[in-house]
Design a protein around this motif. Structure first.
Motif, PDB file in Angstrom:
ATOM      1  N   LEU A  26      42.668  56.771  23.156  1.00 19.22           N
ATOM      2  CA  LEU A  26      43.139  57.504  22.052  1.00 19.22           C
ATOM      3  C   LEU A  26      42.192  58.800  21.811  1.00 19.22           C
ATOM      4  O   LEU A  26      42.545  59.827  21.631  1.00 19.22           O
ATOM      5  N   LEU A  77      55.937  57.351  29.815  1.00 16.63           N
ATOM      6  CA  LEU A  77      55.325  56.756  29.022  1.00 16.63           C
ATOM      7  C   LEU A  77      54.115  55.933  29.222  1.00 16.63           C
ATOM      8  O   LEU A  77      52.919  56.190  28.680  1.00 16.63           O
ATOM      9  N   LYS A 118      51.406  58.870  29.782  1.00 15.85           N
ATOM     10  CA  LYS A 118      50.961  59.598  28.642  1.00 15.85           C
ATOM     11  C   LYS A 118      49.916  58.607  27.917  1.00 15.85           C
ATOM     12  O   LYS A 118      48.847  59.316  27.393  1.00 15.85           O
ATOM     13  N   THR A 119      50.249  57.115  27.891  1.00 14.64           N
ATOM     14  CA  THR A 119      49.363  56.496  27.201  1.00 14.64           C
ATOM     15  C   THR A 119      47.864  56.116  27.670  1.00 14.64           C
ATOM     16  O   THR A 119      47.042  56.205  27.314  1.00 14.64           O
ATOM     17  N   ILE A 168      58.557  51.174  17.925  1.00  9.53           N
ATOM     18  CA  ILE A 168      58.961  51.361  19.322  1.00  9.53           C
ATOM     19  C   ILE A 168      60.537  51.219  19.833  1.00  9.53           C
ATOM     20  O   ILE A 168      61.138  52.052  20.473  1.00  9.53           O
ATOM     21  N   SER A 221      57.032  63.975  25.951  1.00 17.38           N
ATOM     22  CA  SER A 221      55.814  63.463  25.642  1.00 17.38           C
ATOM     23  C   SER A 221      55.242  63.609  24.189  1.00 17.38           C
ATOM     24  O   SER A 221      54.572  62.776  23.522  1.00 17.38           O
ATOM     25  N   LEU A 234      54.360  61.040  20.739  1.00 17.84           N
ATOM     26  CA  LEU A 234      53.013  60.770  20.574  1.00 17.84           C
ATOM     27  C   LEU A 234      52.746  59.973  19.303  1.00 17.84           C
ATOM     28  O   LEU A 234      51.591  59.188  19.723  1.00 17.84           O
ATOM     29  N   LEU A 289      52.674  56.271  20.737  1.00 22.72           N
ATOM     30  CA  LEU A 289      51.568  55.974  21.781  1.00 22.72           C
ATOM     31  C   LEU A 289      50.338  54.989  21.175  1.00 22.72           C
ATOM     32  O   LEU A 289      50.177  53.959  21.905  1.00 22.72           O
ATOM     33  N   VAL A 304      51.876  51.663  21.127  1.00 19.71           N
ATOM     34  CA  VAL A 304      52.167  50.778  22.471  1.00 19.71           C
ATOM     35  C   VAL A 304      50.521  50.477  22.987  1.00 19.71           C
ATOM     36  O   VAL A 304      50.190  49.626  23.482  1.00 19.71           O
ATOM     37  N   LEU A 305      49.409  51.348  22.496  1.00 21.38           N
ATOM     38  CA  LEU A 305      47.913  50.987  22.771  1.00 21.38           C
ATOM     39  C   LEU A 305      47.875  49.643  22.342  1.00 21.38           C
ATOM     40  O   LEU A 305      47.021  48.584  22.935  1.00 21.38           O
TER      41      LEU A 305
END
Length: 507
Positions: free
Chosen positions: A130, A274, A277-278, A315, A331, A335, A338, A341-342
């Motif tokens: 991040l 996805l 971008k992550t 999500i 993307s 944002l 994300l 998702v992390l």
């Protein structure tokens, strides 16, 4: 209420002091990186310029309706940016101040949450993605609402962790009605996060058989629905039903369920984007995500708890809205999702590392390689390279070299940025003979770029400057056919041409 943590934060970091210090270093570097890129004052791009035009032309109240110039922005975000312009002037530092501060605060909240829910080593890696990932750094330092979307999501999750832990009554409902409604007008994707939080509270009240709490929770949820309904009717409905926007985002609506091989390929591409971008666009990054995300998903669903609801529901809700063509997976628009998702990736990685010591070593090495490929720390010492052309430097170059009588052609993709720097920016760029092409000025069957150039040539200009925001050679070839190229100057992701027109046939 049941809140899952790995271990008490103090215990974890007492046993891994160096990891604690490393996490603080990552946090500090991430904040500094954003500050440095913000201070570089890189050129605005098309959407920023069009959005800012709304802010300068409208009153504060006017920001609470659909914006012009094909732009969208949550009203409370718009109000904050307009206030910053009023306080500090219309310049890159002022217009990007709110998003940059939001990006820094998001990083601080994510630091806190990774410490709470992930093991120390996994927390460091999740925070690093991040802190140094390009998409987070890039869109955290531009004048758009993407950074504030991320901040709103993490603020709501953090609030849910503390509010209503013992009971949910009138006071808690009042706080959540206010917080939820404000967040909707501050960040549209906040509604996805509120859905997860509301379902979490309902589940807890059901397990306790606390019908009073359930009534208050349903009341708060109804208030959110009414607030979002008003927001949708006033601001979103026109955009959602716009044939232009539906067509523009057609490839970015989730292709689910896929009905043919082409849609299946599109779905895989969208999911791959996805991941890109992550954690980055490499085979190793894909391997890391493909292994860890399903594991995290399985573990969160195996024994549902707080994180199951506040991570997975937003999500799933976002993906469902996209499949219904109500939300784009572009993307910058996802944002906010994300960081969630992390956290899911981190949950899967730490479970695998606990089960198999060899896996912990492999995942650590894999994460180091992937992170090294994606990080943006090099921009602490040089100008940041975004995905957009440095139009300002092209305009400044023309202003330095132009002669009396020269015309400057800013075609419709460049015109909003040129207008900003010559009419709105403080101080204004002095550029004479500027022709700003509005979209749709040309006949429908004629190429707008060619039409604009011919119009200037017919006015008898002896020398014409062209500022172009792409790297393709089409305009250069067109200019060479229509006259003599006198000079060409490269700018980042574009170029500037000076040419002398040949004879123009009357139309």
């Amino acid at each position: 209420m049941e809140f899952i943590t790995t271990k008490p934060t103090s215990t974890v970091y007492a046993r891994a002091t160096w990891l604690c210090r490393l996490a603080w270093v990552v946090l500090g570097l991430g904040v500094i990186l954003r500050g440095v890129i913000w201070a570089q004052q890189r050129s605005l791009y098309l959407d920023e310029a069009n959005l800012l035009r709304n802010f300068t032309e409208r009153t504060y109240l006017g920001l609470f309706r659909n914006l012009d110039y094909e732009q969208y922005s949550p009203p409370l975000f718009s109000v904050l940016v307009k206030a910053s312009i009023g306080l500090f002037g219309n310049n890159e530092l002022a217009v990007r101040l709110v998003p940059v501060l939001a990006s820094m605060l998001t990083l601080g909240l994510f630091f806190r949450q990774t410490q709470r829910w992930l093991t120390p080593v996994v927390a460091v890696f999740a925070l690093s993605f991040l802190a140094f990932g390009k998409v987070f750094v890039d869109y955290g330092t531009v004048c758009k609402q993407y950074a504030t979307d991320g901040l709103a999501a993490l603020v709501l999750i953090e609030a849910a962790y503390y509010i209503g832990r013992g009971q949910f009554r009138g006071r808690e409902a009042g706080v959540w009605i206010a917080l939820g409604c404000l967040s909707i007008w501050f960040s549209m994707p906040a509604v996805f996060v509120l859905a997860g939080i509301g379902l979490w509270y309902l589940q807890q009240a059901w397990l306790r058989r606390d019908w009073t709490a359930m009534g208050w929770i349903l009341g708060a949820g109804l208030a959110w629905l009414i607030c979002f309904g008003a927001y949708y009717l006033l601001l979103l409905q026109t955009n959602v039903e716009s044939s232009y926007l539906q067509q523009y985002h057609r490839e970015m609506f989730l292709a689910f369920p896929p009905r043919n091989p082409e849609e299946l390929q599109l779905l895989l591409t969208q999911l791959g984007e996805l991941i890109n971008k992550t954690v980055g666009k490499t085979a190793l990054a894909a391997a890391l995500a493909v292994v860890c995300f399903p594991l995290g998903l399985y573990q969160l669903l195996k024994r549902p708890h707080f994180l199951t609801w506040v991570l997975l529901v937003p999500i799933a809700a976002c993906l469902a809205a996209s499949a219904l063509h109500y939300y784009s997976l572009m993307s910058r628009l996802v944002l906010f999702m994300l960081p969630l998702v992390l956290l899911v990736l981190g949950w899967g990685a730490q479970w695998l590392g606990r089960q198999h010591k060899w896996a912990a070593g492999v995942l650590t090495l894999l994460a180091v390689v992937v992170l090294a490929n994606q990080q943006q720390l090099r921009y602490l010492g040089k100008p940041f390279q975004s995905d957009y052309t440095n139009i300002r430097s092209g305009l400044e170059l023309v202003a330095t070299h132009q002669q009396p009588g020269d015309a400057v052609f800013a075609y419709y993709n460049v015109a909003p940025v040129a207008r900003y720097y010559t009419q709105e920016h403080t101080p204004r760029l002095k550029l004479s003979g500027l022709f700003l092409q509005e979209a749709g000025q040309q006949p429908s069957k004629q190429d707008p770029f060619t039409y604009g150039l011919l119009k200037l040539q017919q006015q008898g200009h002896r020398r014409i400057w062209v500022v172009y925001d792409r790297e393709d050679e089409g305009p250069a070839q067109l200019v060479a056919v229509q006259g003599k190229v006198l000079a060409r100057y490269p700018v980042y992701r574009g170029y500037v041409l000076l040419y002398k027109p040949g004879a123009v046939q009357p139309r």
